[in-house]
Design a protein around this motif. Structure first.
Motif, PDB file in Angstrom:
ATOM      1  N   VAL A  48       0.861  -1.186   0.000  1.00 53.34           N
ATOM      2  CA  VAL A  48       0.000   0.000   0.000  1.00 53.34           C
ATOM      3  C   VAL A  48       0.896   1.234   0.000  1.00 53.34           C
ATOM      4  O   VAL A  48       2.039   1.191   0.449  1.00 53.34           O
ATOM      5  N   LEU A  79       4.627  -3.673  10.537  1.00 47.64           N
ATOM      6  CA  LEU A  79       4.706  -4.610   9.407  1.00 47.64           C
ATOM      7  C   LEU A  79       5.995  -4.433   8.603  1.00 47.64           C
ATOM      8  O   LEU A  79       6.746  -5.385   8.416  1.00 47.64           O
ATOM      9  N   PRO A 326      -1.558  -5.876  -4.419  1.00 48.50           N
ATOM     10  CA  PRO A 326      -1.338  -6.191  -3.005  1.00 48.50           C
ATOM     11  C   PRO A 326      -1.044  -7.670  -2.721  1.00 48.50           C
ATOM     12  O   PRO A 326      -0.961  -8.061  -1.571  1.00 48.50           O
ATOM     13  N   GLU A 328       1.500 -10.963  -2.740  1.00 46.22           N
ATOM     14  CA  GLU A 328       2.936 -11.112  -2.569  1.00 46.22           C
ATOM     15  C   GLU A 328       3.439 -12.340  -3.305  1.00 46.22           C
ATOM     16  O   GLU A 328       2.738 -13.356  -3.371  1.00 46.22           O
TER      17      GLU A 328
ATOM     18  N   LEU B 189      -4.050 -21.233   6.462  1.00 44.85           N
ATOM     19  CA  LEU B 189      -2.873 -22.091   6.319  1.00 44.85           C
ATOM     20  C   LEU B 189      -1.637 -21.347   6.799  1.00 44.85           C
ATOM     21  O   LEU B 189      -1.189 -20.415   6.153  1.00 44.85           O
ATOM     22  N   GLN B 191       1.105 -18.968   8.569  1.00 44.70           N
ATOM     23  CA  GLN B 191       1.060 -17.534   8.869  1.00 44.70           C
ATOM     24  C   GLN B 191       0.803 -16.685   7.636  1.00 44.70           C
ATOM     25  O   GLN B 191       0.900 -15.471   7.700  1.00 44.70           O
ATOM     26  N   TYR B 192       0.470 -17.331   6.514  1.00 46.04           N
ATOM     27  CA  TYR B 192       0.247 -16.578   5.281  1.00 46.04           C
ATOM     28  C   TYR B 192      -1.221 -16.177   5.165  1.00 46.04           C
ATOM     29  O   TYR B 192      -2.104 -16.936   5.540  1.00 46.04           O
ATOM     30  N   THR B 193      -1.442 -14.983   4.608  1.00 42.52           N
ATOM     31  CA  THR B 193      -2.816 -14.509   4.421  1.00 42.52           C
ATOM     32  C   THR B 193      -3.250 -14.897   3.010  1.00 42.52           C
ATOM     33  O   THR B 193      -3.213 -14.081   2.090  1.00 42.52           O
ATOM     34  N   LEU B 194      -3.625 -16.163   2.842  1.00 48.65           N
ATOM     35  CA  LEU B 194      -4.034 -16.648   1.524  1.00 48.65           C
ATOM     36  C   LEU B 194      -5.505 -16.286   1.327  1.00 48.65           C
ATOM     37  O   LEU B 194      -6.406 -16.980   1.786  1.00 48.65           O
ATOM     38  N   LEU B 197     -10.155 -14.706  -3.643  1.00 54.03           N
ATOM     39  CA  LEU B 197     -10.381 -13.532  -4.486  1.00 54.03           C
ATOM     40  C   LEU B 197     -11.813 -13.520  -5.021  1.00 54.03           C
ATOM     41  O   LEU B 197     -12.598 -14.443  -4.756  1.00 54.03           O
ATOM     42  N   ILE B 218      -9.156  -7.694  -6.861  1.00 54.32           N
ATOM     43  CA  ILE B 218      -7.740  -8.067  -7.027  1.00 54.32           C
ATOM     44  C   ILE B 218      -7.633  -9.153  -8.092  1.00 54.32           C
ATOM     45  O   ILE B 218      -8.326 -10.172  -8.024  1.00 54.32           O
ATOM     46  N   ILE B 221      -2.954 -14.104  -9.601  1.00 55.43           N
ATOM     47  CA  ILE B 221      -1.710 -14.389 -10.320  1.00 55.43           C
ATOM     48  C   ILE B 221      -1.871 -15.788 -10.884  1.00 55.43           C
ATOM     49  O   ILE B 221      -2.008 -16.750 -10.143  1.00 55.43           O
ATOM     50  N   GLY B 231      -4.924 -15.698  -3.398  1.00 56.06           N
ATOM     51  CA  GLY B 231      -3.684 -14.937  -3.527  1.00 56.06           C
ATOM     52  C   GLY B 231      -3.079 -14.678  -2.161  1.00 56.06           C
ATOM     53  O   GLY B 231      -3.804 -14.532  -1.176  1.00 56.06           O
ATOM     54  N   ASN B 232      -1.743 -14.645  -2.114  1.00 58.90           N
ATOM     55  CA  ASN B 232      -1.056 -14.366  -0.854  1.00 58.90           C
ATOM     56  C   ASN B 232      -1.101 -12.858  -0.602  1.00 58.90           C
ATOM     57  O   ASN B 232      -0.279 -12.105  -1.104  1.00 58.90           O
ATOM     58  N   LEU B 233      -2.086 -12.440   0.172  1.00 54.52           N
ATOM     59  CA  LEU B 233      -2.350 -11.011   0.362  1.00 54.52           C
ATOM     60  C   LEU B 233      -1.392 -10.419   1.392  1.00 54.52           C
ATOM     61  O   LEU B 233      -1.167 -11.008   2.455  1.00 54.52           O
ATOM     62  N   SER B 234      -0.875  -9.252   1.052  1.00 51.30           N
ATOM     63  CA  SER B 234       0.008  -8.547   1.980  1.00 51.30           C
ATOM     64  C   SER B 234      -0.788  -8.103   3.210  1.00 51.30           C
ATOM     65  O   SER B 234      -1.916  -7.631   3.083  1.00 51.30           O
ATOM     66  N   ASN B 235      -0.157  -8.236   4.378  1.00 52.79           N
ATOM     67  CA  ASN B 235      -0.844  -7.795   5.597  1.00 52.79           C
ATOM     68  C   ASN B 235      -0.970  -6.275   5.665  1.00 52.79           C
ATOM     69  O   ASN B 235      -1.828  -5.749   6.362  1.00 52.79           O
ATOM     70  N   GLU B 236      -0.088  -5.589   4.922  1.00 44.85           N
ATOM     71  CA  GLU B 236      -0.246  -4.127   4.819  1.00 44.85           C
ATOM     72  C   GLU B 236      -1.604  -3.808   4.185  1.00 44.85           C
ATOM     73  O   GLU B 236      -2.321  -2.907   4.620  1.00 44.85           O
ATOM     74  N   ALA B 237      -1.926  -4.576   3.154  1.00 45.56           N
ATOM     75  CA  ALA B 237      -3.208  -4.362   2.467  1.00 45.56           C
ATOM     76  C   ALA B 237      -4.372  -4.703   3.391  1.00 45.56           C
ATOM     77  O   ALA B 237      -5.401  -4.025   3.368  1.00 45.56           O
TER      78      ALA B 237
END
Lengths: 351, 310
Positions: A48, A79, A326, A328, B189, B191-194, B197, B218, B221, B231-237
């Motif tokens: 972001v 983060l 967004p 990764e 699954l 610690q990933y934010t899968l 979509l 979104i 990929i 999708g492996n979503l960023s935790n910032e998002a």
């Protein structure tokens, strides 16, 4: 007294106290500049958009203990900053682990894989991800413990029986133990296919962690490994002269090798605990540093490998989390995409 | 002359008749030859095996009892009581069922899924028909999937009726929505934010239940046809999207769900989201949001009642 003899002999002293060359100073300066740039990019760029003044404010606030709140500040301090710290720590640790193993075993192909750490850590992580997903908080610990258990098994096997402590015996033991853990990991993945996506993510390497809590739990191990590594730089230089010469200089080759492997195992296991499997760094970074600096002196190779590893992983992570934001991408392939062309270019020049 | 004049039409008529008979014979022979050369129209299979809960339950509702169904995992959709007599097949990657066990059942057709697609050619080589793309990947394709299954088993009329009923029910389940919370749906699954979509089954269910899927715009990929719905979503998002509700669908056994729920409710990167602050991080005990169910209406009602509260 071999130690006294060592101080009296000028020729073997050369690798122990390298002359400062302009080339190496430039190499170190270049890598430091690249690392600073990578760290700045890592804090400023992400999935972001956070305005640059907010990034600067958040960092100053963090440094001065300002407790202000806000979403942007949360993103930067909870983060991005822990992620950047993780990238630096893991990159440095893997670079140093590779340098230690290549230096102590006298084998250019040595990496954390050789002492079974990679296979053990992967098995430890898969145990949690695939068998007990409810205890995923234990993933870093499990990877760390099993990485070290694998290294311990390799050391036990290679330090017993005939030719104990020999390099060939150690490498073969490492391959055997690594194969056992790899087979067990494959079996776990085959038995739990529905949970395979997260296993694949971990194996491909990712710096997506819980943040500060994970770093706090692994940092002490990495610190111990790095301290040991820096203490080993000069003994490794003596070892580079050959076991007999090293012994005549008062260095026990077996002890140096043992401590180097233990330090490398701690560093590689801790790195796997934080970021999954990023074996590429351990094997390529020390070679790249030697080619860049034009020397194999470990007082140069070990610390500069730490800087170069940290730079490469931090840069790779920036690419991994911004290319398809967004979403990764795994950092392992990104790092290879950045590092391999650079390495091949260096290799071509060297040949 | 007269005889000649009389005989000539007769001769012509006879020749014409012969030509007509010959032509008819030629057409008949050609038609028979074509019919023999063309592939036989697939007959409705009598002995079928269903490897997904959706196909098994739809077959049961169409009045077809499979000789065997896949052993459902702990958290998967419950199988219809009508399938009680069907043999259970253990599944394993990559083929799905054990091929020897499968052959022993002498099935005419196997209803498989993309998950077990690696096994499709191997089963086909055994002379068994395989249908591995009938499980709907989206809510809107449920009626189509039902009709296709019905056509294969020769119950088209029942299929149309069932498809219409299912469609009517899930549309009714979406009626009267009062609130539209912003929802993040993730696969639990590690610690990933899968994140699921907008092109996913779960995403469709959330939207049908009145939720606003925060990941709906979104782009995945990879290709959707290859299963790129996560999708492996960023935790910032995640922090920036600030969802009202986070639903974590675990791929664990039911007894692990409480521990998984504890982990995600205390997941540090999400701690500032509205969902975490208001205690609205939910971990279902089933995986109905991951794969098609034969009763989407019930699922939509459950999502509205238990998670979206709208």
């Amino acid at each position: 007294m071999p130690a006294a003899a060592a101080t009296e002999r000028p020729a073997p002293e050369l690798p122990l106290a390298p002359r400062v060359s302009v080339r190496r100073v430039l190499v170190v300066a270049g890598i430091v500049v690249a690392l600073v740039a990578a760290v700045c990019a890592s804090l400023a760029l992400g999935s972001v958009k956070v305005p640059l003044d907010q990034v600067v404010d958040a960092m100053f606030g963090w440094l001065t203990g300002d407790q202000a709140r806000g979403v942007d500040r949360e993103i930067i301090l909870q983060l991005r900053l822990p992620r950047t710290v993780t990238a630096i720590a893991v990159g440095a640790s893997l670079g140093v682990a590779g340098a230690l193993l290549q230096g102590s075993l006298g084998n250019p192909l040595a990496s954390p894989d050789v002492v079974g750490v990679t296979g053990g850590a992967a098995f430890g992580a898969m145990l949690v991800i695939l068998l007990s997903p409810g205890h995923v908080a234990l993933l870093p610990l499990s990877a760390l413990v099993f990485g070290m258990v694998a290294a311990l098994l390799v050391l036990m096997i290679s330090w017993t029986g005939t030719n104990r402590g020999g390099v060939g015996r150690l490498i073969l033991s490492g391959i055997a133990i690594g194969a056992i853990f790899t087979a067990a990991t494959s079996m776990l993945m085959a038995l739990h296919p529905s949970r395979a996506p997260s296993a694949v993510m971990w194996l491909a390497g990712s710096l997506q962690t819980e943040g500060w809590p994970t770093i706090r739990s692994v940092a002490p191990y990495l610190a111990v490994g790095l301290v040991l590594a820096f203490c080993l730089m000069r003994p490794l230089n003596r070892l580079a002269l050959g076991d007999e010469v090293a012994a005549s200089l008062g260095t026990s080759p077996r002890l140096v090798r043992l401590v180097a492997i233990v330090a490398a195992a701690i560093l590689a296991s801790g790195s796997a605990a934080l970021a999954g499997l990023l074996g590429f760094l351990g094997i390529v970074v020390p070679h790249a540093v030697r080619l860049l600096g034009g020397t194999s002196n470990n007082t140069f190779v070990v610390p500069v490998s730490a800087l170069a590893g940290a730079t490469l992983l931090t840069a790779g992570d920036v690419v991994a989390r911004t290319l398809k934001a967004p979403l990764e991408l795994p950092v392992g392939p990104m790092m290879v995409a950045i590092g391999v062309p650079l390495f091949l270019w260096l290799l071509r020049r060297a040949v | 002359m007269a005889g000649v004049t009389v005989r000539m039409p007769f001769v012509r008529r006879a020749a014409a008749l012969r030509a007509l008979v010959l032509a008819a014979l030629s057409v008949a022979i050609a038609a028979a030859a074509l019919a023999a050369a063309a592939p036989a129209r697939a007959e409705a299979p009598e002995r079928v095996v269903a490897l997904t809960p959706f196909t098994a339950n739809i077959l049961a509702q169409l009045g077809v009892t499979p000789v065997a169904v896949a052993e459902p995992a702990a958290t998967e959709e419950k199988l219809s009581p009508r399938l009680r007599g069907a043999q259970r097949l253990a599944m394993s990657h990559p083929n799905g069922p054990n091929l020897e066990q499968l052959v022993a059942l002498r099935p005419d057709a196997v209803f498989s899924s993309p998950v077990w697609r690696a096994g499709t050619p191997k089963i086909q080589n055994l002379g068994i028909r395989v249908y591995d793309s009938l499980d709907p990947q989206r809510l809107g394709t449920v009626p189509i999937g039902i009709k296709k299954i019905a056509k294969i088993v020769g119950r088209e009329a029942q299929g149309v009726a069932l498809a219409n009923r299912v469609q009517r029910e899930y549309r009714a389940a979406s009626a009267g929505i009062r609130k539209h919370p912003r929802v993040l749906l993730v696969l639990g699954l590690a610690q990933y934010t899968l994140a699921m979509l907008g092109n996913s089954w779960g995403g469709d269910i959330i939207e049908a239940a009145g939720g606003e899927l925060v990941t709906k715009n979104i782009k995945p990929i990879g290709r959707t046809s290859e299963g790129a719905v996560v999708g492996n979503l960023s935790n910032e998002a995640v922090v920036r999207m600030n969802p009202d509700v986070i639903i974590v669908v675990p791929h664990g056994a039911a007894d692990e769900v409480p521990a998984i729920a504890r982990y995600y409710r205390n997941f540090a990167p999400w701690r500032k989201t509205k969902a975490a602050r208001t205690g609205r991080i939910y971990v279902p005990t089933d995986d109905l949001l991951l794969q098609a169910t034969s009763d989407p209406a019930s699922l939509i009602r459950k999502v509205r009642r238990e998670y979206l509260k709208n």
